[in-house]
Scaffold this motif. Structure first.
Motif, PDB file in Angstrom:
ATOM      1  N   LEU A  40      -9.104   1.234 -11.516  1.00 46.32           N
ATOM      2  CA  LEU A  40      -9.113   1.173 -10.055  1.00 46.32           C
ATOM      3  C   LEU A  40      -8.524   2.427  -9.418  1.00 46.32           C
ATOM      4  O   LEU A  40      -8.318   2.466  -8.199  1.00 46.32           O
ATOM      5  CB  LEU A  40      -8.329  -0.058  -9.581  1.00 46.32           C
ATOM      6  N   LEU A  61      -4.641   0.087 -12.940  1.00 43.58           N
ATOM      7  CA  LEU A  61      -4.217   0.799 -11.741  1.00 43.58           C
ATOM      8  C   LEU A  61      -2.953   1.594 -12.030  1.00 43.58           C
ATOM      9  O   LEU A  61      -2.112   1.165 -12.821  1.00 43.58           O
ATOM     10  CB  LEU A  61      -3.943  -0.206 -10.614  1.00 43.58           C
ATOM     11  N   ALA A 115      -6.547  -5.294  -4.041  1.00 43.46           N
ATOM     12  CA  ALA A 115      -7.378  -4.591  -5.025  1.00 43.46           C
ATOM     13  C   ALA A 115      -7.871  -5.559  -6.089  1.00 43.46           C
ATOM     14  O   ALA A 115      -9.037  -5.521  -6.506  1.00 43.46           O
ATOM     15  CB  ALA A 115      -6.580  -3.455  -5.654  1.00 43.46           C
ATOM     16  N   LEU A 146      -9.994  -4.720  -0.583  1.00 46.11           N
ATOM     17  CA  LEU A 146      -9.525  -3.496   0.067  1.00 46.11           C
ATOM     18  C   LEU A 146     -10.682  -2.771   0.743  1.00 46.11           C
ATOM     19  O   LEU A 146     -11.788  -2.713   0.201  1.00 46.11           O
ATOM     20  CB  LEU A 146      -8.880  -2.557  -0.960  1.00 46.11           C
ATOM     21  N   PHE A 168      -3.010   4.605  -6.713  1.00 47.58           N
ATOM     22  CA  PHE A 168      -2.536   4.342  -5.359  1.00 47.58           C
ATOM     23  C   PHE A 168      -1.214   5.075  -5.157  1.00 47.58           C
ATOM     24  O   PHE A 168      -0.338   5.038  -6.009  1.00 47.58           O
ATOM     25  CB  PHE A 168      -2.308   2.855  -5.116  1.00 47.58           C
ATOM     26  N   GLN A 225      -5.437   5.985  -1.558  1.00 47.86           N
ATOM     27  CA  GLN A 225      -6.164   6.175  -2.819  1.00 47.86           C
ATOM     28  C   GLN A 225      -6.111   7.654  -3.153  1.00 47.86           C
ATOM     29  O   GLN A 225      -6.605   8.491  -2.394  1.00 47.86           O
ATOM     30  CB  GLN A 225      -7.620   5.732  -2.678  1.00 47.86           C
ATOM     31  N   LEU A 231      -5.608   3.014   2.619  1.00 46.85           N
ATOM     32  CA  LEU A 231      -5.863   1.631   2.247  1.00 46.85           C
ATOM     33  C   LEU A 231      -5.134   0.648   3.148  1.00 46.85           C
ATOM     34  O   LEU A 231      -5.735  -0.303   3.644  1.00 46.85           O
ATOM     35  CB  LEU A 231      -5.446   1.407   0.781  1.00 46.85           C
TER      36      LEU A 231
END
Length: 306
Positions: A99, A79, A181, A186, A102, A135, A146
């Motif tokens: 992922l 991430l 996550a 999520l 963010f 996201q 999110l």
């Protein structure tokens, strides 16, 4: 992987580190000249990353920068967390983390997408702000939401105060988002198409006080541009910076910009609608003082700001 630059980003970096997540790299903008000597200085995020012993990279751009993007791929992050990084992330970067990326955005999306959501919310007279964990996609703050939380904007809230509240909130929410996550819980929510506004960048010219505007709007301007770039006006050839003010709902029986009184309460100025009491001021070359000290030794009554 973490990407951020200003002091606003540091709280999130600290929170993720304290939560025990492995931060494989920190990305931040290159060192910039700062201070009177214009000495090259690392960003607040770079300084904190060094204190935490985290590997740090400072590319000037990621768009079309194949060596830098190749380096990202080798890190193989799960991430990427982005907080006020200040560089555009091309799709090739967004695709690297398993992922995705963010972003901690300092507004309740879709309101105030863009670079200056805190200042624009205060300028517009919003009574609420907040943080959206989003996201990231290729658009400008258009990705799925999110997690969100909100905070009130009071009639006295400054940009500095709101920033402190939101950076603390953002740090808390990003840890929660990463935890969810990892657990696969999520639930992304697409942003609604209604209510979209853009928080365009501002410059010092916007901080100049236009005395023909209503006092309530000028109060917002003073609060929105504190701590930077600070609202300002001119009296003759002298510039005056205004750090704090208060609107007074009384008729202004004078031309906009005219000083109608100067006492311990404030330097009271006529506006296009109502009066504005200037309460924390700084003359050019001086220090920030209260209104009574700023008025001392100056024949302000009846003078008119430009």
């Amino acid at each position: 992987m973490f990407a951020g630059t200003p002091a606003f980003s540091v709280a999130a970096l600290d929170a993720l580190h304290a939560a025990g997540h492995t931060i494989v790299a920190v990305y931040t903008q290159p060192d910039r000249p700062a201070g009177r000597g214009q000495k090259m200085m690392p960003s607040p995020v770079a300084l904190r990353a060094a204190e935490l012993g985290l590997p740090t990279f400072k590319p000037s751009s990621l768009r079309g920068n194949e060596p830098a993007i190749g380096g990202l791929r080798k890190l193989a992050p799960d991430l990427m967390v982005v907080v006020a990084y200040g560089l555009i992330l091309p799709q090739a970067v967004l695709d690297v983390p398993r992922l995705g990326c963010f972003n901690i955005h300092a507004s309740l999306l879709p309101r105030w997408r863009g670079a200056a959501p805190i200042q624009r919310a205060i300028l517009a007279g919003d009574d609420v702000s907040g943080v959206t964990i989003m996201q990231m996609d290729a658009g400008l703050d258009t990705g799925a939401m999110l997690i969100r939380d909100q905070v009130a904007i009071t009639p006295t809230t400054t940009a500095d105060q709101l920033q402190q509240q939101l950076q603390t909130m953002g740090a808390r929410l990003i840890v929660e988002a990463v935890t969810q996550a990892a657990a696969g819980t999520l639930q992304p929510e697409a942003q609604p198409s209604e209510g979209v506004t853009y928080a365009h960048k501002f410059d010092k010219t916007e901080a100049r006080i236009d005395w023909t505007k209503p006092a309530i709007e000028l109060d917002r301007l003073v609060r929105a541009f504190n701590p930077a770039p600070i609202a300002w006006t001119e009296l003759g050839t002298e510039r005056l910076r205004v750090f704090a003010a208060r609107p007074i709902a009384e008729a202004a029986d004078a031309a906009p910009g005219t000083i109608v009184s100067a006492n311990a309460y404030g330097v009271v100025v006529a506006t296009g609608d109502g009066l504005l009491a200037l309460q924390a001021l700084q003359w050019a070359g001086g220090r920030v003082t209260d209104a009574e000290q700023a008025a001392r030794g100056r024949p302000l009554l009846g003078a008119r700001f430009q």
